[in-house]
Design a protein around this motif. Structure first.
Motif, PDB file in Angstrom:
ATOM      1  N   MET A  52       3.793   8.325   0.133  1.00 55.08           N
ATOM      2  CA  MET A  52       3.001   9.298   0.898  1.00 55.08           C
ATOM      3  C   MET A  52       2.033  10.066   0.004  1.00 55.08           C
ATOM      4  O   MET A  52       1.025  10.584   0.489  1.00 55.08           O
ATOM      5  N   ARG A  53       2.320  10.152  -1.298  1.00 55.55           N
ATOM      6  CA  ARG A  53       1.450  10.915  -2.201  1.00 55.55           C
ATOM      7  C   ARG A  53       0.710  10.014  -3.186  1.00 55.55           C
ATOM      8  O   ARG A  53       0.146  10.508  -4.176  1.00 55.55           O
ATOM      9  N   ALA A  54       0.663   8.713  -2.906  1.00 54.19           N
ATOM     10  CA  ALA A  54       0.106   7.752  -3.864  1.00 54.19           C
ATOM     11  C   ALA A  54      -1.406   7.620  -3.808  1.00 54.19           C
ATOM     12  O   ALA A  54      -2.019   7.145  -4.763  1.00 54.19           O
ATOM     13  N   GLY A  73       6.954   0.995  -3.425  1.00 55.58           N
ATOM     14  CA  GLY A  73       6.136   1.445  -2.305  1.00 55.58           C
ATOM     15  C   GLY A  73       4.944   2.259  -2.765  1.00 55.58           C
ATOM     16  O   GLY A  73       3.816   2.078  -2.273  1.00 55.58           O
ATOM     17  N   GLY A  74       5.164   3.160  -3.708  1.00 55.60           N
ATOM     18  CA  GLY A  74       4.060   3.946  -4.243  1.00 55.60           C
ATOM     19  C   GLY A  74       3.036   3.089  -4.959  1.00 55.60           C
ATOM     20  O   GLY A  74       1.820   3.301  -4.830  1.00 55.60           O
ATOM     21  N   ASP A 131       3.572  15.447   3.449  1.00 58.22           N
ATOM     22  CA  ASP A 131       2.778  14.327   2.946  1.00 58.22           C
ATOM     23  C   ASP A 131       1.466  14.813   2.329  1.00 58.22           C
ATOM     24  O   ASP A 131       1.093  14.428   1.213  1.00 58.22           O
ATOM     25  N   THR A 132       0.740  15.640   3.065  1.00 55.60           N
ATOM     26  CA  THR A 132      -0.539  16.144   2.579  1.00 55.60           C
ATOM     27  C   THR A 132      -0.353  17.092   1.404  1.00 55.60           C
ATOM     28  O   THR A 132      -1.096  17.030   0.409  1.00 55.60           O
ATOM     29  N   GLU A 133       0.640  17.959   1.487  1.00 58.65           N
ATOM     30  CA  GLU A 133       0.832  18.938   0.417  1.00 58.65           C
ATOM     31  C   GLU A 133       1.260  18.271  -0.882  1.00 58.65           C
ATOM     32  O   GLU A 133       0.818  18.670  -1.972  1.00 58.65           O
ATOM     33  N   THR A 181       3.415   6.775   7.754  1.00 56.70           N
ATOM     34  CA  THR A 181       2.746   5.488   7.972  1.00 56.70           C
ATOM     35  C   THR A 181       1.288   5.705   8.358  1.00 56.70           C
ATOM     36  O   THR A 181       0.397   4.977   7.904  1.00 56.70           O
ATOM     37  N   ALA A 182       1.011   6.722   9.168  1.00 56.87           N
ATOM     38  CA  ALA A 182      -0.375   6.998   9.554  1.00 56.87           C
ATOM     39  C   ALA A 182      -1.164   7.581   8.388  1.00 56.87           C
ATOM     40  O   ALA A 182      -2.364   7.313   8.249  1.00 56.87           O
TER      41      ALA A 182
END
Length: 360
Positions: free
Chosen positions: A152-154, A187-188, A77-79, A300-301
C-alpha cells in the motif's frame, strides 16, 4: 527530519547530490502526481467497501462509481505512502534499514499522540515490537508479515526510480525490512516495480511484466498475479463478458475462499493488477473495478490507482475525484497531518529547472 528531494541515477548517489533530469522528460512530474494522487483517490473510494463482499457492496450501493460518502478521505494507506515518500525524499538511493527504523521511531513509535486508528495488522505488530525495543529485521517477526501493508505504501519508490523497476524494488525492500517479510516484501516489490515501469512507459502489459520480474517465479505473489491478469485478459477477449463477469473472474482466480483475513499481500496485489490489466490501464475503470471486488478494497484500489495514474498521468483522474483529495488528517499517523500526496510527488521528481526542492 527535513527531507530534501534527491533522485537516483543509474548508480546510487551520495546524500545531497544534485539530481539528474528525470527519466521520461517533461511528463515525469505529471505521471508522479498521477501515481500519488491516484493512490489517494483509490484509497478514499475504496475505504467504505473495505472488508465487504461484492454482494454486500451491490446491496448497499449498487455499483460504486464514485464517492459514496459526503466527506471522503484516505486511510492509513495514504498516510503511510506519505511517510515512505518523505523518507525516500530524505535519503534517496542511500536509504538504509537504519534510516527506516529511525523514522518509525521518530514519527510513529516514540510519539504519544493519537490512537493509531485504522492501522493494519502488520503496522500494529511492528509498532508493538519497536516499542518493546526490538530492531529490524526482528521487528517484522509478527503474525502479519505477509500483509499488504508494504504494497500500500510502495508507489513512492516507483515514482522515485522511474523507469528502473529493479531499483524501485530494491528500495522498497529496504523500507519493508522493518515491518514485513516473505510475501509481504514480494508484494511491495511488485507494486514499486510496476509503478516504476508505468512512469516511463505506455503499455499496461509491460507494467505487469516489470512487476513479475522482481518477485520469485515460485512465490505466492507471482502465482496470484499471473492468475489475476490471465483472468482479466480472458475476459477482455470475450465479447460477451460483462463488467460484473470480469470482476467475478478476476476475484475467483485470486481470492482464497473462506479465509478470514482480507489484507493478504498476494491477494491484494493480484486483485489490483487484475483490475489494472482488465481496464488496460484506464484510470477510472481500473479503480472502480478494484473497489467493487471488495476484500481489502482501499488497498487494492490504491494500488490500481497508483499504477494507472503513473501510466496515464494526473489528467486521467476524474476532476471531481481529484478535487476531493485534500491534505491528510492524521487519523492513523498524526505526524503526517496536513501533508498532501501531490507535495510528495513533487518532492520525488525534480522541478523543471532541475534544482532540488526542499520538503515543507
Amino acid at each position: 527530519m527535513s527531507p530534501t528531494a534527491s533522485r537516483a541515477g543509474a548508480d546510487p548517489e551520495p546524500a545531497g547530490a544534485v539530481p539528474p533530469p528525470a527519466p521520461g522528460g517533461t511528463g515525469s512530474r505529471d505521471r508522479a502526481r498521477g501515481a500519488m494522487l491516484g493512490l489517494a483517490v483509490g484509497d478514499a473510494l475504496g475505504a467504505p467497501a473495505e472488508n465487504l463482499k461484492p454482494s454486500q457492496i451491490r446491496e448497499r450501493w449498487g455499483r460504486i462509481e464514485g464517492f459514496v460518502t459526503d466527506d471522503p478521505a484516505g486511510t492509513d494507506d495514504t498516510e503511510y505512502a506519505i511517510f515512505s515518500g518523505l523518507l525516500l525524499a530524505a535519503h534517496g538511493s542511500a536509504l538504509t534499514v537504519a534510516h527506516v527504523e529511525s523514522a518509525w521511531h521518530e514519527w510513529i513509535a516514540d510519539r504519544d499522540e493519537g490512537p493509531f486508528r485504522g492501522a493494519g495488522f502488520s503496522e500494529r505488530g511492528t509498532l508493538e515490537n519497536l516499542r518493546r525495543g526490538l530492531a529490524a529485521p526482528i521487528s517484522a517477526q509478527h503474525r502479519h508479515a505477509w500483509s499488504d501493508g508494504l504494497a500500500m505504501r510502495a508507489a513512492p519508490f516507483g515514482v522515485y526510480a522511474a523507469g528502473r523497476p529493479a531499483e524501485a524494488a530494491r528500495l522498497v525492500s529496504i523500507d519493508g525490512t522493518v515491518s514485513h517479510d516473505g510475501e509481504g516484501i514480494h508484494g511491495g516489490r511488485a507494486v514499486a516495480a510496476g509503478v516504476a515501469a508505468a512512469m516511463t512507459g505506455h503499455d499496461p502489459d509491460a507494467v505487469v511484466l516489470a512487476a513479475l520480474s522482481v518477485v520469485p517465479d515460485d512465490s505466492w505473489t507471482a502465482r496470484s498475479l499471473h492468475r489475476a491478469v490471465a483472468a482479466a485478459r480472458r475476459a477482455r477477449r470475450d465479447p460477451a463478458a460483462t463488467q460484473l463477469a470480469t470482476e467475478r473472474a478476476v476475484r475467483s482466480a485470486t481470492v482464497i475462499g473462506g479465509y478470514p483475513w482480507t489484507d493478504l499481500a498476494p491477494e491484494a496485489v493480484g486483485l489490483a493488477f487484475g483490475a489494472f490489466a482488465a481496464a488496460r490501464g484506464e484510470f477510472a475503470e481500473a479503480v472502480a473495478m478494484a473497489v467493487n471486488m471488495g476484500r481489502d478494497a482501499d488497498t487494492t484500489a490504491a494500488v490500481a490507482g497508483a499504477l494507472a495514474g503513473a501510466l496515464r498521468g494526473e489528467g486521467a483522474i476524474p476532476a471531481d475525484w481529484a478535487k476531493a483529495i485534500g491534505p491528510v488528517r492524521g487519523s492513523c499517523l498524526p505526524s503526517m497531518t496536513g501533508r498532501h500526496v501531490l507535495d510528495i510527488a513533487d518532492l520525488l521528481t525534480p522541478p523543471p529547472d532541475g534544482r532540488e526542492r526542499a520538503a515543507a
